[in-house]
Design a protein around this motif. Sequence first.
Motif, mmCIF file in Angstrom:
data_model
loop_
_atom_site.group_PDB
_atom_site.id
_atom_site.type_symbol
_atom_site.label_atom_id
_atom_site.label_comp_id
_atom_site.label_asym_id
_atom_site.label_seq_id
_atom_site.Cartn_x
_atom_site.Cartn_y
_atom_site.Cartn_z
ATOM 1 N N PHE A 9 0.839 -1.208 0.000
ATOM 2 C CA PHE A 9 0.000 0.000 0.000
ATOM 3 C C PHE A 9 0.873 1.257 0.000
ATOM 4 C CE2 PHE A 9 -2.306 3.258 2.485
ATOM 5 C CZ PHE A 9 -3.454 3.389 1.722
ATOM 6 N N ASP A 10 1.878 1.218 0.871
ATOM 7 C CA ASP A 10 2.802 2.367 0.962
ATOM 8 C C ASP A 10 3.523 2.591 -0.364
ATOM 9 O OD1 ASP A 10 2.033 2.441 3.580
ATOM 10 O OD2 ASP A 10 3.925 1.688 4.414
ATOM 11 N N ARG A 12 2.615 1.718 -3.364
ATOM 12 C CA ARG A 12 1.712 2.217 -4.411
ATOM 13 C C ARG A 12 1.469 3.713 -4.247
ATOM 14 N NH1 ARG A 12 -3.040 -2.170 -5.784
ATOM 15 N NH2 ARG A 12 -1.689 -3.940 -6.155
ATOM 16 N N LEU A 13 1.345 4.111 -2.988
ATOM 17 C CA LEU A 13 1.169 5.549 -2.726
ATOM 18 C C LEU A 13 2.387 6.335 -3.182
ATOM 19 C CD1 LEU A 13 -0.527 5.791 0.799
ATOM 20 C CD2 LEU A 13 -1.365 6.767 -1.316
ATOM 21 N N ARG A 14 3.553 5.788 -2.836
ATOM 22 C CA ARG A 14 4.815 6.465 -3.222
ATOM 23 C C ARG A 14 4.903 6.605 -4.740
ATOM 24 N NH1 ARG A 14 7.360 4.005 1.352
ATOM 25 N NH2 ARG A 14 7.745 2.085 0.211
ATOM 26 N N GLN A 16 2.561 6.801 -6.801
ATOM 27 C CA GLN A 16 1.610 7.805 -7.285
ATOM 28 C C GLN A 16 2.194 9.223 -7.242
ATOM 29 O OE1 GLN A 16 -0.746 6.209 -9.160
ATOM 30 N NE2 GLN A 16 -2.181 7.745 -8.359
ATOM 31 N N PHE A 17 3.024 9.434 -6.220
ATOM 32 C CA PHE A 17 3.581 10.780 -6.050
ATOM 33 C C PHE A 17 4.925 10.984 -6.748
ATOM 34 C CE2 PHE A 17 0.624 10.700 -2.434
ATOM 35 C CZ PHE A 17 -0.016 11.919 -2.626
ATOM 36 N N ASN A 19 7.725 11.779 -9.134
ATOM 37 C CA ASN A 19 7.878 12.708 -10.268
ATOM 38 C C ASN A 19 6.630 13.544 -10.570
ATOM 39 O OD1 ASN A 19 10.556 11.942 -10.792
ATOM 40 N ND2 ASN A 19 9.840 10.125 -11.898
ATOM 41 N N SER A 20 5.767 13.614 -9.588
ATOM 42 C CA SER A 20 4.572 14.448 -9.806
ATOM 43 C C SER A 20 4.905 15.909 -9.504
ATOM 44 C CB SER A 20 3.424 13.961 -8.936
ATOM 45 O OG SER A 20 3.832 13.945 -7.597
ATOM 46 N N GLU A 21 4.178 16.772 -10.170
ATOM 47 C CA GLU A 21 4.422 18.204 -10.007
ATOM 48 C C GLU A 21 3.101 18.937 -9.846
ATOM 49 O OE1 GLU A 21 6.737 19.704 -13.225
ATOM 50 O OE2 GLU A 21 8.532 18.585 -12.650
ATOM 51 N N ILE A 22 3.157 20.077 -9.200
ATOM 52 C CA ILE A 22 1.972 20.934 -9.078
ATOM 53 C C ILE A 22 2.344 22.301 -9.627
ATOM 54 C CG2 ILE A 22 0.441 22.119 -7.449
ATOM 55 C CD1 ILE A 22 0.643 19.690 -5.627
ATOM 56 N N GLU A 23 1.532 22.768 -10.534
ATOM 57 C CA GLU A 23 1.798 24.084 -11.130
ATOM 58 C C GLU A 23 1.648 25.167 -10.082
ATOM 59 O OE1 GLU A 23 2.798 25.341 -14.193
ATOM 60 O OE2 GLU A 23 3.454 23.252 -14.367
ATOM 61 N N LEU A 24 2.576 26.083 -10.124
ATOM 62 C CA LEU A 24 2.531 27.191 -9.169
ATOM 63 C C LEU A 24 2.015 28.440 -9.863
ATOM 64 C CD1 LEU A 24 5.961 26.474 -7.526
ATOM 65 C CD2 LEU A 24 3.801 26.492 -6.300
#
Lengths: 249, 189
Positions: A9-10, A12-14, A16-17, A19-24
């Motif tokens: 579970f851990d 899979r969560l990792r 998912q995150f 190389n993910s990015e959030i636009e600023l």
Amino acid sequence: MQHIQDKEFDQRLRDQFENSEIELPASSWSDLEHVLHLQKKRGALYRRRWLVAASVLLLSSLGAYMSYYASHQVISKERLALNTSTRQERSTVVENKEKVITERVDSNNPDLPVRGRISLAPTVEVGKAESEKSDIEAQPVIPMKEEIMLSSLQPSSDIARHVDNKTLYKPDKLAFLQASNEISLETDSGVEDADQQRGIRNVGDLVNYVVDKVDKRAEKILKFKTDDDNSSLIAINIGMLKLNQKKQK
Amino acid sequence: MKLTPKLNLDNLLEGCRAGDRKAQELLYKQTAPKMMVVCMRYARDRMEAEDILQLGYIKVFGKISEFRSAGSLEGWIRRIMVNTAIESYRRNLRMMNIVPITENEEQIAADFDFSRMGMQVLLKLIQGLSDGTRVVFNMYVMEGFSHQEIADSLGISAGASKSQLSRARAVLKQEIIKMEGIDYATYTG
């Protein structure tokens, strides 16, 4: 049915995150830049405050040192004045005693030397006592303990009678050297005292003293003229900026 | 012509060390979107995450001369962000609601299809955790801290850290099941 374990579970969560990015928002950097600019300004202000605080501390320390030094100077001057007056009194006493002795000896036996005077000027003979009195007066007065001085000045007729004339007539070379050394030392220390008494009279003197300790160059970073009670800046040597007093011929 | 990322980062690093604002801007724009994800995981909302991000980058630019090129710059920045987030948590500890942890939470065994869930959804779920639980979960699962390290860092016991983690997993699983519905999670019991 498949059971999912905690580790999986851990993971899979990792994943998912990863190389993910959030636009600023576009203003994000400008906001940060503004904060960085303010921080830099605040840092400069902080440094300036520290500098001012350090300067105040330094000046107050110098002030405290100067007042301490000045109070010590006053005390030493008072002591010096006291010593001088005591010496003058003593020299008057010595002169009076010498007069008395010379008169007594002259009347008793004019060939005998005066013992009391030997301690001051061993080469002085009885007959020349009066003539060399002026020389003695010119010499600095040696501080002596009252009882020793008086006992040495007491003309003991018994002793005078028993003393071998030859030994008395021989000039005591060692005593003379010691006495002359004492006199010369007294004279030198007197000159040194005079120099020290001049001491640090004003801020210029103090700055010159500190700069002299720190800056060993011929042309100091700062130099003050302190001939009188006031002081004035006469020389600066800060790399490119160099201002020096004209050398007096 | 596009420079290789490594060379680009090296150049930026030199510029940042010299205090060049342009280099700082480039480094920020290159790394901040990834760091924002880290901050979002630790924060309750986007506003708090942006605060953590800003604080983190102030530290980054202030301490960049201390960075040794032996490691990854991105990893170093990430570490600073995590530390800033933990500091922020500790600073706000008094204001936070302490949720009592009940031991032996009911174990939910389900198969989750994470690939059909967006990262934003997962972030929302994590942000929905209580503050202490969220920090422990992030530190353990995402950063790989041990329970003892978490305990030392947050001033709690290792047992409390384990409990918080267990709670975080349980809540997340429950929330995932709720959101995805029966189609994405299959109950076993």
